[in-house]
Design a protein around this motif. Structure first.
Motif, PDB file in Angstrom:
ATOM      1  N   LYS A 174       0.812  -1.080   0.048  1.00 37.73           N
ATOM      2  CA  LYS A 174       0.117  -0.059  -0.083  1.00 37.73           C
ATOM      3  C   LYS A 174       0.826   1.332  -0.065  1.00 37.73           C
ATOM      4  CE  LYS A 174      -3.780  -0.537   0.551  1.00 37.73           C
ATOM      5  NZ  LYS A 174      -4.843  -0.872  -0.416  1.00 37.73           N
ATOM      6  N   ASN A 175       0.623   2.203  -0.884  1.00 34.17           N
ATOM      7  CA  ASN A 175       1.350   3.458  -0.923  1.00 34.17           C
ATOM      8  C   ASN A 175       0.792   4.470   0.162  1.00 34.17           C
ATOM      9  OD1 ASN A 175       2.403   6.115  -1.433  1.00 34.17           O
ATOM     10  ND2 ASN A 175       2.231   5.767  -3.698  1.00 34.17           N
ATOM     11  N   LEU A 176       1.779   4.567   1.096  1.00 34.83           N
ATOM     12  CA  LEU A 176       1.532   5.311   2.206  1.00 34.83           C
ATOM     13  C   LEU A 176       0.962   6.769   1.706  1.00 34.83           C
ATOM     14  CD1 LEU A 176       4.476   4.326   4.441  1.00 34.83           C
ATOM     15  CD2 LEU A 176       2.104   3.243   4.497  1.00 34.83           C
ATOM     16  N   LEU A 177       1.240   7.156   0.932  1.00 37.08           N
ATOM     17  CA  LEU A 177       0.781   8.537   0.359  1.00 37.08           C
ATOM     18  C   LEU A 177      -0.666   8.454  -0.281  1.00 37.08           C
ATOM     19  CD1 LEU A 177       3.586  10.675  -1.191  1.00 37.08           C
ATOM     20  CD2 LEU A 177       2.211  11.028   0.859  1.00 37.08           C
ATOM     21  N   THR A 178      -0.820   7.913  -1.047  1.00 31.00           N
ATOM     22  CA  THR A 178      -2.138   7.668  -1.886  1.00 31.00           C
ATOM     23  C   THR A 178      -3.105   6.531  -1.290  1.00 31.00           C
ATOM     24  OG1 THR A 178      -0.992   6.058  -3.626  1.00 31.00           O
ATOM     25  CG2 THR A 178      -0.678   8.430  -3.709  1.00 31.00           C
ATOM     26  N   GLN A 179      -2.602   5.465  -0.745  1.00 22.29           N
ATOM     27  CA  GLN A 179      -3.380   4.447  -0.318  1.00 22.29           C
ATOM     28  C   GLN A 179      -3.767   3.551  -1.690  1.00 22.29           C
ATOM     29  OE1 GLN A 179      -3.557   3.788   2.988  1.00 22.29           O
ATOM     30  NE2 GLN A 179      -2.589   5.542   3.060  1.00 22.29           N
ATOM     31  N   GLN A 180      -3.001   3.741  -2.842  1.00 23.61           N
ATOM     32  CA  GLN A 180      -3.124   2.964  -3.824  1.00 23.61           C
ATOM     33  C   GLN A 180      -2.256   1.532  -3.653  1.00 23.61           C
ATOM     34  OE1 GLN A 180      -2.363   5.470  -7.097  1.00 23.61           O
ATOM     35  NE2 GLN A 180      -4.539   6.304  -7.118  1.00 23.61           N
ATOM     36  N   ASP A 181      -2.585   0.607  -4.538  1.00 26.30           N
ATOM     37  CA  ASP A 181      -1.973  -0.789  -4.604  1.00 26.30           C
ATOM     38  C   ASP A 181      -0.463  -0.437  -5.268  1.00 26.30           C
ATOM     39  OD1 ASP A 181      -3.811  -1.954  -3.124  1.00 26.30           O
ATOM     40  OD2 ASP A 181      -4.721  -3.056  -4.874  1.00 26.30           O
ATOM     41  N   VAL A 182       0.664  -1.043  -4.567  1.00 21.59           N
ATOM     42  CA  VAL A 182       1.926  -0.972  -5.184  1.00 21.59           C
ATOM     43  C   VAL A 182       2.338  -2.386  -5.540  1.00 21.59           C
ATOM     44  CG1 VAL A 182       4.465  -0.580  -5.106  1.00 21.59           C
ATOM     45  CG2 VAL A 182       2.479   1.225  -3.776  1.00 21.59           C
ATOM     46  N   ILE A 183       2.292  -2.773  -6.698  1.00 18.71           N
ATOM     47  CA  ILE A 183       2.690  -4.123  -7.025  1.00 18.71           C
ATOM     48  C   ILE A 183       3.837  -4.446  -7.503  1.00 18.71           C
ATOM     49  CG2 ILE A 183       1.942  -5.982  -8.632  1.00 18.71           C
ATOM     50  CD1 ILE A 183      -0.926  -4.437  -8.910  1.00 18.71           C
ATOM     51  N   LYS A 213      10.251  -8.600  -9.212  1.00 15.96           N
ATOM     52  CA  LYS A 213      11.118  -7.665  -8.564  1.00 15.96           C
ATOM     53  C   LYS A 213      11.164  -6.331  -9.406  1.00 15.96           C
ATOM     54  CE  LYS A 213      14.100 -11.093  -6.439  1.00 15.96           C
ATOM     55  NZ  LYS A 213      13.719 -10.740  -4.979  1.00 15.96           N
ATOM     56  N   THR A 214      10.045  -6.017 -10.051  1.00 15.29           N
ATOM     57  CA  THR A 214       9.960  -4.553 -10.670  1.00 15.29           C
ATOM     58  C   THR A 214       8.724  -3.984 -10.187  1.00 15.29           C
ATOM     59  OG1 THR A 214       8.795  -5.628 -12.629  1.00 15.29           O
ATOM     60  CG2 THR A 214      11.160  -5.481 -12.717  1.00 15.29           C
ATOM     61  N   VAL A 215       8.582  -2.373 -10.238  1.00 15.92           N
ATOM     62  CA  VAL A 215       7.710  -1.648  -9.753  1.00 15.92           C
ATOM     63  C   VAL A 215       7.460  -0.829 -10.815  1.00 15.92           C
ATOM     64  CG1 VAL A 215       6.730   0.032  -8.216  1.00 15.92           C
ATOM     65  CG2 VAL A 215       8.251  -1.896  -7.327  1.00 15.92           C
ATOM     66  N   THR A 216       6.136  -0.613 -11.152  1.00 11.71           N
ATOM     67  CA  THR A 216       5.642   0.326 -12.472  1.00 11.71           C
ATOM     68  C   THR A 216       5.819   1.801 -11.865  1.00 11.71           C
ATOM     69  OG1 THR A 216       4.282  -1.365 -13.605  1.00 11.71           O
ATOM     70  CG2 THR A 216       3.897   0.877 -13.956  1.00 11.71           C
ATOM     71  N   LEU A 217       6.649   2.656 -12.509  1.00 12.67           N
ATOM     72  CA  LEU A 217       6.695   3.932 -12.007  1.00 12.67           C
ATOM     73  C   LEU A 217       5.555   4.912 -12.026  1.00 12.67           C
ATOM     74  CD1 LEU A 217      10.320   4.861 -13.688  1.00 12.67           C
ATOM     75  CD2 LEU A 217       9.899   4.388 -11.395  1.00 12.67           C
ATOM     76  N   SER A 218       5.322   5.902 -11.452  1.00  8.13           N
ATOM     77  CA  SER A 218       4.308   6.830 -11.484  1.00  8.13           C
ATOM     78  C   SER A 218       4.620   8.156 -11.263  1.00  8.13           C
ATOM     79  CB  SER A 218       3.466   6.644 -10.082  1.00  8.13           C
ATOM     80  OG  SER A 218       2.514   7.414  -9.725  1.00  8.13           O
ATOM     81  N   ASN A 219       3.738   9.160 -11.784  1.00 11.60           N
ATOM     82  CA  ASN A 219       3.994  10.498 -11.546  1.00 11.60           C
ATOM     83  C   ASN A 219       3.786  10.983 -10.156  1.00 11.60           C
ATOM     84  OD1 ASN A 219       4.469  10.633 -14.276  1.00 11.60           O
ATOM     85  ND2 ASN A 219       3.090  11.808 -14.897  1.00 11.60           N
ATOM     86  N   GLU A 220       3.699  10.005  -9.334  1.00  6.50           N
ATOM     87  CA  GLU A 220       3.392  10.533  -7.813  1.00  6.50           C
ATOM     88  C   GLU A 220       4.709   9.615  -7.127  1.00  6.50           C
ATOM     89  OE1 GLU A 220      -1.070  11.200  -6.952  1.00  6.50           O
ATOM     90  OE2 GLU A 220      -0.622   9.143  -7.429  1.00  6.50           O
ATOM     91  N   PRO A 221       5.251  10.115  -6.030  1.00  4.42           N
ATOM     92  CA  PRO A 221       6.019   9.356  -5.072  1.00  4.42           C
ATOM     93  C   PRO A 221       5.458   8.000  -4.506  1.00  4.42           C
ATOM     94  CG  PRO A 221       5.867  11.675  -4.162  1.00  4.42           C
ATOM     95  CD  PRO A 221       4.760  11.424  -5.328  1.00  4.42           C
ATOM     96  N   ILE A 222       6.261   7.002  -4.778  1.00  4.15           N
ATOM     97  CA  ILE A 222       5.805   5.716  -4.199  1.00  4.15           C
ATOM     98  C   ILE A 222       6.475   5.442  -2.920  1.00  4.15           C
ATOM     99  CG2 ILE A 222       5.761   3.095  -4.588  1.00  4.15           C
ATOM    100  CD1 ILE A 222       5.475   4.013  -7.808  1.00  4.15           C
ATOM    101  N   ILE A 223       5.788   5.244  -1.824  1.00  2.85           N
ATOM    102  CA  ILE A 223       6.293   4.947  -0.442  1.00  2.85           C
ATOM    103  C   ILE A 223       5.401   3.683   0.194  1.00  2.85           C
ATOM    104  CG2 ILE A 223       6.873   5.920   1.760  1.00  2.85           C
ATOM    105  CD1 ILE A 223       6.573   8.687   0.372  1.00  2.85           C
ATOM    106  N   PHE A 224       6.200   2.738   0.404  1.00  2.00           N
ATOM    107  CA  PHE A 224       5.527   1.742   0.821  1.00  2.00           C
ATOM    108  C   PHE A 224       6.339   0.865   2.169  1.00  2.00           C
ATOM    109  CE2 PHE A 224       7.571  -0.109  -2.716  1.00  2.00           C
ATOM    110  CZ  PHE A 224       8.100  -1.409  -2.710  1.00  2.00           C
ATOM    111  N   ASP A 225       5.667   0.082   3.137  1.00  2.00           N
ATOM    112  CA  ASP A 225       6.491  -0.731   3.963  1.00  2.00           C
ATOM    113  C   ASP A 225       6.099  -2.059   3.656  1.00  2.00           C
ATOM    114  OD1 ASP A 225       7.070   1.735   5.340  1.00  2.00           O
ATOM    115  OD2 ASP A 225       5.507   1.434   6.836  1.00  2.00           O
ATOM    116  N   ILE A 226       7.123  -2.845   4.264  1.00  2.00           N
ATOM    117  CA  ILE A 226       7.184  -4.334   4.139  1.00  2.00           C
ATOM    118  C   ILE A 226       7.352  -4.811   5.353  1.00  2.00           C
ATOM    119  CG2 ILE A 226       7.985  -6.710   3.139  1.00  2.00           C
ATOM    120  CD1 ILE A 226       8.919  -4.950   0.768  1.00  2.00           C
ATOM    121  N   ASN A 227       6.191  -5.462   6.330  1.00  2.00           N
ATOM    122  CA  ASN A 227       6.500  -5.792   7.675  1.00  2.00           C
ATOM    123  C   ASN A 227       7.223  -7.159   7.692  1.00  2.00           C
ATOM    124  OD1 ASN A 227       5.069  -3.361   8.746  1.00  2.00           O
ATOM    125  ND2 ASN A 227       3.088  -4.278   7.905  1.00  2.00           N
TER     126      ASN A 227
END
Length: 433
Positions: A405-414, A418-432
């Motif tokens: 979960k993107n901590l800024l937008t609450q959208q899914d980060v997939i 081992k790749t992440v699709t880039l966005s025009n918004e910062p992507i910030i997420f935690d892995i517990n």
């Protein structure tokens, strides 16, 4: 590094105020009414540019520079009375914030109280004239710390005076020019009044250090300053950041310099991370779009260290106010700018202990002008991706596949393969863990 530095300073947000230009009256009293809004931004420390009377001799502009101080023991009547300032301290504390003031101990105004009462404490040039050693600072004259230990005693006594009134920290102007032994002694003495006092050094960049030393003068590096200070400016890397924005250098060069900080400074170092301040251009004037402004703002909060914002930054101001005249911050675009809401979210994210305790790494991305940061503690890994070029692509990251979960937008980060699709918004997420 000062052994007792509190690492939670890496989670702090500092708000810089130039009282003269902050609001309509430019007074301490009116600033008190703005503290609630400032606190809601997630601010921990309010930092005021010099609060003392300004010298009139050879003054710059119509009102003079706040860094040309006439009397260290008084407040500038332009801002109010000492009682007004005490009330500001009290109100700041009541809002759950600390108050930091500027200390200018390299020089005084050319009509200062100290120059009149103790001319023997000041530097003179080869012609025997009071002067400054470095820079085009025509309105000031330098103190000379080699002349008389009584100067040290007087200046430290002044530091203790303001600390006893309730001031919580000092931002020390051009701290690099003053002997480190003085700062070590000052820290020790002030700690007797407040053991949690915060010391922030305006350190200088490497080119400036070399230039000053070539003139035969002593100047401290950041590594030396960390013996007495909790936080140092990030001017050792700022020029590379600005050169990138101006198209003069690569993002890779900037990232390389930030990476160096991890092993040239003590393990518990704290850097001041700011995109703008009273000496630098407004960040909104240096970027091309709102998306880039948001990206750099998020990056500034997520970097390792304390975050500083300059009043007006939350309104996306582009004009850099003059230090020498009435030049008010333009608050007219505050609501439409949307930066305040972003800063509030980022401040919450920054308060997580992983931001001060986690093992930190910064890397250049594999696609376009991207950077990713990681913090890892025993309980989680925090990852942040910043796409400064705003180009499409998939960024490789050596983390487990999954949906976060993107901590800024609450959208899914997939994360897939081992790749992440880039966005025009910062992507910030935690892995517990």
């Amino acid at each position: 590094m000062a052994l007792d530095t509190n690492l939670s300073l890496r989670q702090s947000v500092i708000y810089q105020v130039y009282n003269r230009n902050h609001n309509h009256t430019g007074t301490f009293r009116e600033l008190i009414y703005d503290l609630k809004r400032i606190k809601e931004l997630g601010v921990d420390i309010v930092y005021l540019l010099p609060i003392h009377p300004i010298g009139k001799k050879d003054k710059k502009g119509s009102l003079g520079c706040p860094y040309s101080i006439q009397d260290y023991r008084e407040v500038n009547p332009e801002y109010g009375t000492l009682e007004d300032f005490k009330d500001l301290i009290k109100a700041t504390h009541e809002h759950g914030m600390k108050l930091m003031i500027d200390v200018v101990y390299n020089h005084t105004s050319r009509d200062s109280v100290l120059l009149k009462t103790h001319p023997e404490w000041f530097y003179k040039n080869d012609e025997g004239e009071f002067a400054n050693r470095i820079g085009d600072w025509s309105d000031v004259t330098d103190l000379d710390y080699t002349k008389d230990v009584a100067l040290w005693d007087e200046l430290i006594d002044i530091l203790k005076y303001w600390a006893a009134l309730g001031v919580d920290g000092y931002r020390c102007d051009v701290a690099s020019f003053i002997p480190i032994k003085f700062w070590i002694k000052a820290r020790s003495e002030v700690a007797k009044i407040n053991p949690d006092f915060i010391w922030l050094a305006e350190s200088v960049d490497g080119g400036f250090i070399k230039g000053v030393r070539s003139l035969g003068y002593e100047v401290c590096s950041d590594s030396e300053l960390y013996q007495a200070f909790d936080i140092c400016y990030d001017y050792d890397v700022y020029c590379y950041f600005k050169d990138y924005l101006l198209g003069k250098s690569s993002l890779a060069e900037y990232v390389k310099r930030v990476q160096l900080q991890e092993y040239i400074y003590p393990g518990n170092y704290v850097k001041l991370r700011c995109l703008e301040n009273h000496d630098q251009a407004r960040i909104a004037s240096l970027v091309q779009s709102k998306e880039q402004l948001n990206m750099w703002t998020a990056f500034n909060y997520l970097q390792k260290g304390a975050t500083m914002i300059y009043a007006g930054q939350e309104a996306s101001c582009q004009h850099q106010p003059s230090l020498f005249d009435v030049d008010k911050v333009d608050w007219s675009h505050y609501n439409e700018a949307g930066m305040a809401d972003l800063m509030k979210q980022l401040a919450i994210i920054k308060k997580d202990p992983v931001m001060s305790e986690g093992y930190y790494e910064i890397e250049l991305g594999t696609v376009g002008d991207t950077v990713y940061l990681s913090y890892e503690s025993s309980v989680k890994q925090r990852l942040a991706i910043f796409n400064f070029s705003l180009k499409a692509g998939d960024l490789f990251m050596d983390v487990a596949d999954g949906t976060y979960k993107n901590l800024l937008t609450q959208q899914d980060v997939i994360v897939k393969n081992k790749t992440v699709t880039l966005s025009n918004e910062p992507i910030i997420f935690d892995i517990n863990k």
